[in-house]
Structure formats: structure tokens, C-alpha cells
Design an enzyme around this catalytic site. Structure first.
Site, PDB file in Angstrom:
ATOM      1  N   GLU A 332       0.973  -1.285  -0.333  1.00  0.00           N
ATOM      2  CA  GLU A 332      -0.397   0.023   0.195  1.00  0.00           C
ATOM      3  C   GLU A 332       1.040   1.361   0.064  1.00  0.00           C
ATOM      4  O   GLU A 332       0.268   1.919   0.886  1.00  0.00           O
ATOM      5  CB  GLU A 332      -1.239  -0.039   1.567  1.00  0.00           C
ATOM      6  CG  GLU A 332      -2.053  -1.001   1.492  1.00  0.00           C
ATOM      7  CD  GLU A 332      -2.899  -1.648   2.461  1.00  0.00           C
ATOM      8  OE1 GLU A 332      -4.059  -1.307   2.434  1.00  0.00           O
ATOM      9  OE2 GLU A 332      -2.502  -0.953   3.472  1.00  0.00           O
TER      10      GLU A 332
HETATM   11  C1  ACM Z   1      -2.257  -6.147   3.752  1.00  0.00           C
HETATM   12  O1  ACM Z   1      -3.300  -5.984   4.196  1.00  0.00           O
HETATM   13  N1  ACM Z   1      -2.102  -4.033   4.027  1.00  0.00           N
HETATM   14  C2  ACM Z   1      -1.594  -6.490   3.425  1.00  0.00           C
END
Ligand code: ACM
Ligand code: ZN
EC number: 3.2.1.52
Length: 751
Positions: A332
Site C-alpha cells: 500500500e
Molecule cells: C495488507 O493487508 N495491507 C497487507
């Protein structure tokens, strides 16, 4: 970690036994043999070994730690001070732990023989002996898990011959201690919970935006500032000293659990940036956040000081964690800050890169080299292998299985942690009153956890050896601002430890069997049958868990209604029920046999373990199958929720229903009542901010008109909350009932 090939050889070796074993196992279950994960091969002999005060624990050289652990597992509940002594041979009347050089036994495999004369656990490695001990404990009466002396128990062990080894080498659990700080003692307890089921990897999520949890001596502010959030009475947090972490690692090692630290790069690092602003591009002073969001601020990839810092951090990390793996996060990351940063842009240009996202590949490559000097292999969320990587890595697959196909085809290893099966921060059900946990995904029932197959369907045969195994993840971002008390009695307090146990058990038992037992030998009803005694084990061990609802056996149409039959899935529990559609409680009518009701919705039943521990209700949901073309149920309206005069705002939670970018349709569907519903407009909100509106008047009644509303979502974020707010009223009266459905109809054009 890669002994599953040999594991399969063993499985082949036992194939003959296995065929015969399906039968014996069913017989075994009737005799109270309920081992989870289910052993590869188990035969009952009809004999019994009785544990007495004079039973000795014998161990061959190199197994003292395992013998001591067995002593501490048996002594409190029996109250006996067993003699523990070294011996290279099994002896009569003893539990003998022995190492063998029999090469047919894989590293974590073991054989366990129980006869009237004694008990023998044989393995090539201490890890195998430890696994054998776990099976032995599960053969003893459930009370053995208590740390208090249990009186008047016959400590009998049924005669068995077990040959066993895991299918997968990586059988893991991720614990997020950043968003919620679990004290060391809870982490040790969590390791015990894992070890009971032969799970062997604790993926320790030590760093995230919401807290830095590992003492780094060279950078004291990481924990002085980065480990704490909030002010005054609301200040919370904590960290582990290096000594505490070493203690955790040693405790885990003795229980065959390898601790893999996660040191996130480049994003999810706001706690570090709060301590040392120079780590970021903007060098801005941040605060450790007190609520969950995904920060755009991340480590600067342009400045050398970032890499000097990480080099120093890894040096100290590797003095604590001997695992050959280090998890470097990688999920992310957003590149807005890198785009605006002179250092980062200079780096991009000097490397001749076209896109900012390629800077993440550069970052990962540099870190891979940095930790490679220590002989470490990097593990990262599937993003790290998306755009090419110089070396090989372990990709932790969370998005979807296609990522595993590409990762393995590119030569990487993979560990399956798919959100849909393995994110244990998502509740098991949507039943009203269920734990307030993550809602951005659909519920993950025990059966769904159990249905997972890490050896993905569609995966090319030649890549199968690259699937190391699977793990579940317990994220705690939903707990950091959890101030609302839960309706479930044992959870009626704000302690994340209690939530963690509730969300972990029984699903972790399912995960363990998925990772250990060959797929051909797994079946949910059989697992559920064996689980029945495990809830009792949790009670004795002091582990929290989610009490399962009663299970439907049959529903028969009879004259004037239905005859319903349910069964208990927890040994020794009761079922209480109602016949008027109301919610049962622990004093409702005791279920003793099938019940006749007029409508299915009149019947509800709960499992009652004791007055404080009971399940959510089993009930028959209303049948909306005719609305299937409209997608999924999102909300219901009823007279009490709408005005018969003015348009008023009707809110419905769309979190989890809006689950990626795309075009969505929201339909208002009348089901009953004298009046139609009038809709003036519908707006969609993300994290409290309006991101779209469809304004037109629609009617949902016996005749519907313009009752479908459309939205485009182009800024979906995992973990974000979505809500619709509709302006509605009853048409000439509010006697109206209906449902609101949502459907994703396609991609947004142009993105
Ligand atoms: C995640 O759930 N950001 C690995
Ligand atoms: Zn920068």
C-alpha cells in the site's frame, strides 16, 4: 523450511495405511480421538495407557527442553511431580521421547505409539518430538490443559499408532502489535495457542503507522515517541525491549515457532517519521495517529540517510531474530510524496526510471541486498514482486490468487494469506450482535477458513513446490479506537486481547489443518466433529474463543409449518431456543428434540456453555433469492425507520459491499406494506466524505419506477468505510417494508 517435498514422500509411504485409516479414524473419533490437525495416519490398537504418579518422562540426548515442556504440560493438572530423566531407550511405564536417524521421517514429522506398556514419541528432530507431544496432549482428557489440579480424572491415553508429518512447511499466524500493543505475556500466550496446533511461524507485525514496537538502541526516539499515541489519559502504546524480544524468540523456538519480524518499508511508517521527521520527504513533524488511515507519508527513497537508518535498524533486528527470513512489508505505498520530492525525483532521473512506482522496486532491491549480507531472505506483501525484483523473495499473497501465479512463474516463493480466507480480523458472521471487527471484507466463517487450499487450483504443477504454505493475519486497526462495548458477553470490555482470542479461535484450528493435513483427507463435518472437544480444551487452558451456533440437522415441511432439528457442536453444552422469533438467552427453553414452528423465522437457537458464554443465534435468514439479480443485501427499511411526511436521511453501511473501484448500482426493492417508498436522492460517502450522488426521484412499491441509483468509485482504499445516505419517505403513509441491494456492474470507464 522447505521439507514439504519429503512430507509428501512420507504421505505416499503411508498411502496404504491411509486407505485403511479413514475407517479407523472414524472409529477413533467415537473413542474420543479428536486430534487437530488430523494426523496423516492413525490406527487405534484398543489398548490403554494410564498415566500415574510414577510414570516417568524419559528423553534421549538433545531433548531435555521438550521433556521439560512435557513435564510442565502434564504436572499442573495431574498434580504429579513426574520424574524426568535422560535415557537413550524407551522403557516400560514411561513416556519416552526419542530421536532417530530414520530418514523416512521428515524434519517436523513424528511417530507416536501408545500401548498399555508405555508411550513412545520418535522423530528426527526436536521439532518433530514437540509436534508428537501436542498430539499426545490431545489424546489425554481435556482437563490436561488446566493449570489447576484436576481431581478424580482417569488420565487414560487410548492406544494408537500415529505416523505424521505436515503438508506445508510454513504454517503461520500474523499478529499486528503495532495498531494495538499486546504486552509480552499475551504474545507468549498467543505462541502457546499456535503451538497447540503445530503452527510454526509467528509473523510479528512490529511496525506500522500507528506504532513502532521494537527497541532500537541507536534510534531511541523510535520508541520514546513512535511507540505512543494520544494525550493524557488517552495516551496508549508500548514497545518490547530487545531483551523481551529475545525472550519471545526463545520461548517460541522451544515450541517450534519461528518468529519473523516485519520491518515495513517504504510505507506504513508514520510512527518512524513521527520520531525522526528527516526520514520522510517533507521532513514534517507528524504525530502517531490515533485512528486508522493509510498515510501518504513514507520513507524518502531519494536521501541516502534513509538507507543508512535502515542499515542500522536491520543490524540490531538481526541480533534479536535468528530467522533466515525478514518481512519487509511493501504494501500500500503511494507515491505522491516521492513525486513532490526533489531528492526522490533526482534519484528517479539518475536511475533513468520513468515512473515513481519504479522507485519502490529500487527501494526493495536495495533493502534486499542490505539484508542479503546477513544471509536473510526477504518476505513481503505481494506488491513487492509485482514490478520485477533483482533477487528472489517470498511473496505473501493477500490480494488474489493470480498474484501467486505470477509470483511463482517469476521464480519467487509464495505464502498464501488471502484476505477472503485468512484475515481473521474479519468476523465469522454478519449476525446482529457479532463482534465489531473489520467490515471491509465479507465474513469468514469457520467453514470458509477450513475450505482454503494453499495449493491453489489452476497453479501449474511445476510451481507447486514454490508454495511454502499459508498463514492467517490478525490486524488490529479496528481495535485501536474501539470504544463501543460489544454485545457478546465475554467481549463486553475494551480489551483487544479478548477480541484477539475471539477472532482467532476456533478459526486457527481450521488454518492448522489446512496447512498440515493432506487435502484428500480433509472434510469439514469430520473437522467439526473433532472440534467439539477443543472448545472444552480452550476453557481449561484459559483461551477465549467464539462459541459456535447450533448446527442445523434438518428442516422438514409438515402440515401447518416446519419441523426443525438442530445439534450441538460443543461437547457438554446445551441448546436453548425460542419459537416466536425473539432472541434466545441462557434461560430460554432447553432444546431436547425437534421443534415445530409455523414459519422458519419463528425459530432461533443458541449454544449455551455457561451463563456467560453463549453463541449468537442460529436462525433462518429471510429468503431474498428473487432479488439476486440486484446483487447483495445491504439494508432494510421498515415503518419505524421512515417518515410519512418529509424526506429524511436513511443511512446504510456499504463497507465491504463497495470492495474495489467500479460502477455500482443501488436498488430499492419493496417487499411488503400498504405504502411505497419514495426516494429523492442517494449519496455515497467514503470515510465520512461524499464521493458521489445520484439525484432523481424514484419509487419502490408494488410498482417500481426509477428505483435504481448509480455511482462510480475510483478511489477505493482497503480498510475505508463506505456508507450510502438516501433521502426517503413513505408515499402517503410509512407502512412500507423493503430491502436495499447493491451490485457492482463493471469498471469505471477511463481508469
Ligand atoms: C495488507 O493487508 N495491507 C497487507
Ligand atoms: Zn523523498
Amino acid at each position: 523450511m522447505r521439507e514439504h517435498t519429503t512430507g509428501r514422500t512420507l504421505i505416499a509411504l503411508f498411502a496404504m495405511v491411509l486407505l485403511a485409516c479413514t475407517q479407523t479414524f472414524a472409529e477413533g473419533k467415537d473413542k474420543g480421538i479428536n486430534i487437530i490437525p488430523k494426523p496423516v495416519s492413525l490406527k487405534t490398537t484398543g489398548e490403554t495407557f494410564s498415566l500415574t504418579e510414577s510414570t516417568k518422562i524419559l528423553y534421549s540426548k538433545g531433548l531435555k527442553e521438550q521433556a521439560d515442556l512435557l513435564f510442565s504440560a502434564l504436572s499442573p493438572a495431574t498434580g504429579w511431580d513426574f520424574a524426568v530423566a535422560e535415557s537413550s531407550k524407551a522403557k516400560k511405564g514411561a513416556i519416552s521421547l526419542l530421536l532417530t536417524d530414520n530418514a523416512d521421517l521428515p524434519a517436523e514429522g513424528y511417530s507416536l505409539k501408545v500401548s498399555a506398556k508405555g508411550i513412545e514419541i520418535l522423530a528426527q528432530k526436536p521439532a518433530g518430538v514437540f509436534n508428537g507431544i501436542q498430539s499426545l496432549l490431545q489424546l489425554l482428557p481435556e482437563n490436561i490443559y488446566s493449570d489447576k489440579r484436576q481431581r478424580d480424572i482417569a488420565w487414560d491415553v487410548p492406544g494408537v499408532e500415529i505416523e505424521d508429518a505436515p503438508t506445508f512447511a510454513w504454517r503461520g499466524m500474523m499478529l499486528d502489535v503495532s495498531r494495538y500493543f499486546y504486552e509480552k505475556d499475551f504474545v507468549l500466550k498467543y505462541i502457546d495457542m499456535m503451538a497447540m496446533y503445530k503452527l510454526n511461524v509467528l509473523h510479528f507485525h512490529l511496525i506500522d503507522d500507528a506504532g513502532w514496537r521494537i527497541e532500537i538502541k541507536k534510534y531511541p526516539k523510535l520508541t520514546e515517541i513512535g511507540a505512543w499515541r494520544g494525550e493524557g489519559a488517552n495516551r496508549s502504546g508500548g514497545f518490547y525491549t530487545q531483551d523481551e524480544l529475545k525472550e519471545i524468540v526463545a520461548y517460541a523456538k522451544a515450541r517450534n515457532v519461528e518468529v519473523i519480524p516485519e520491518i515495513e518499508i517504504p510505507a506504513h511508517t508514520l510512527a518512524a517519521l513521527s520520531a525522526y521527521p528527516w526520514l520522510g520527504c517533507r521532513e514534517m513533524r507528524h504525530r502517531v495517529p490515533t485512528y486508522h488511515f493509510i498515510s501518504r507519508d513514507l520513507y524518502c527513497v531519494g536521501k541516502e540517510s534513509t538507507f543508512d537508518f535502515l542499515g542500522d535498524v536491520f543490524k540490531e533486528v538481526f541480533e534479536i531474530f535468528p530467522s533466515k527470513y525478514v518481512h519487509i512489508g511493501g504494501d500500500e505505498a503511494r507515491y505522491d510524496r516521492w513525486k513532490e520530492c526533489d531528492h526522490c525525483q533526482k534519484r528517479k532521473n539518475s536511475l533513468g526510471l520513468k515512473h515513481d512506482r519504479e522507485l519502490q522496486v529500487y527501494f526493495t532491491n536495495r533493502v534486499q541486498k542490505m539484508v542479503g549480507k546477513y544471509g536473510k531472505t526477504i518476505v513481503g506483501w505481494d506488491e513487492i514482486v509485482e514490478r520485477g525484483l533483482a533477487g528472489k523473495a517470498v511473496a505473501m499473497i493477500w490480494h488474489n490468487k493470480k498474484k501467486a501465479f505470477t509470483a511463482t512463474a517469476d521464480g519467487h516463493m509464495a505464502v498464501m494469506a488471502l484476505t477472503g480466507h485468512s484475515y481473521f480480523d474479519v468476523a465469522e458472521s454478519r449476525t446482529p450482535g457479532e463482534v465489531k471487527a473489520a467490515t471491509w471484507l465479507s465474513p469468514i466463517s469457520l467453514e470458509k477458513s477450513y475450505s482454503f487450499d494453499p495449493m491453489l487450483k489452476g497453479l501449474d504443477e511445476k510451481y507447486r513446490d514454490q508454495i511454502l504454505g499459508a498463514q492467517a493475519c490478525l490486524w488490529t486497526d479496528q481495535f485501536i479506537h474501539g470504544t463501543k462495548l460489544q454485545e457478546i458477553l465475554p467481549l463486553n470490555e475494551n480489551r483487544s486481547e479478548v477480541y484477539a482470542e475471539y477472532l482467532t479461535f476456533p478459526r486457527m484450528a481450521a488454518l492448522a489443518e489446512v496447512c498440515w493435513t493432506p487435502k484428500s483427507d480433509r472434510a469439514f463435518p469430520d473437522f467439526e466433529g473433532r472440534m467439539a472437544s477443543h472448545y472444552n480444551r480452550y476453557d481449561f487452558a484459559g483461551y477465549g474463543y467464539r462459541v459456535p451456533e447450533p448446527k442445523l440437522v434438518s428442516k422438514k415441511k409438515v402440515s401447518n409449518g416446519f419441523e426443525i432439528s438442530v445439534e450441538n457442536v460443543v461437547n457438554g453444552a446445551e441448546i436453548r431456543y425460542t419459537e416466536d422469533g425473539s432472541r434466545p438467552h441462557s434461560h430460554s427453553k432447553l432444546y431436547t428434540g425437534s421443534v415445530k414452528v409455523k414459519s422458519l423465522q419463528d425459530f432461533q437457537a443458541i449454544t449455551v456453555i455457561n451463563r456467560k458464554q453463549y453463541s449468537l443465534p442460529f436462525f433462518f435468514p429471510e429468503d431474498y433469492s428473487k432479488f439476486k439479480p440486484y446483487g447483495k443485501l445491504m439494508a432494510k427499511w421498515a415503518p419505524t425507520k421512515i417518515s410519512d411526511k418529509n424526506y429524511e436521511i436513511f443511512k446504510a453501511n456499504a463497507t465491504g459491499k463497495v470492495n474495489k473501484n467500479g460502477v455500482y448500482e443501488i436498488a430499492f426493492l419493496y417487499t411488503d406494506g400498504d405504502n411505497a417508498l419514495e426516494i429523492e436522492s442517494v449519496a455515497l460517502f467514503k470515510n465520512g466524505k461524499q464521493i458521489g450522488e445520484d439525484k432523481h426521484v424514484g419509487t419502490a412499491g408494488k410498482n417500481a419506477n426509477g428505483n435504481v441509483y448509480r455511482f462510480s468509485v475510483d478511489q477505493y482504499e482497503t480498510g475505508a468505510g463506505f456508507e450510502i445516505r438516501a433521502k426517503v419517505r413513505g408515499a402517503r403513509g410509512n407502512h412500507s417494508y423493503g430491502v436495499i441491494f447493491i451490485k457492482r456492474t463493471g469498471d469505471v470507464q477511463g481508469i
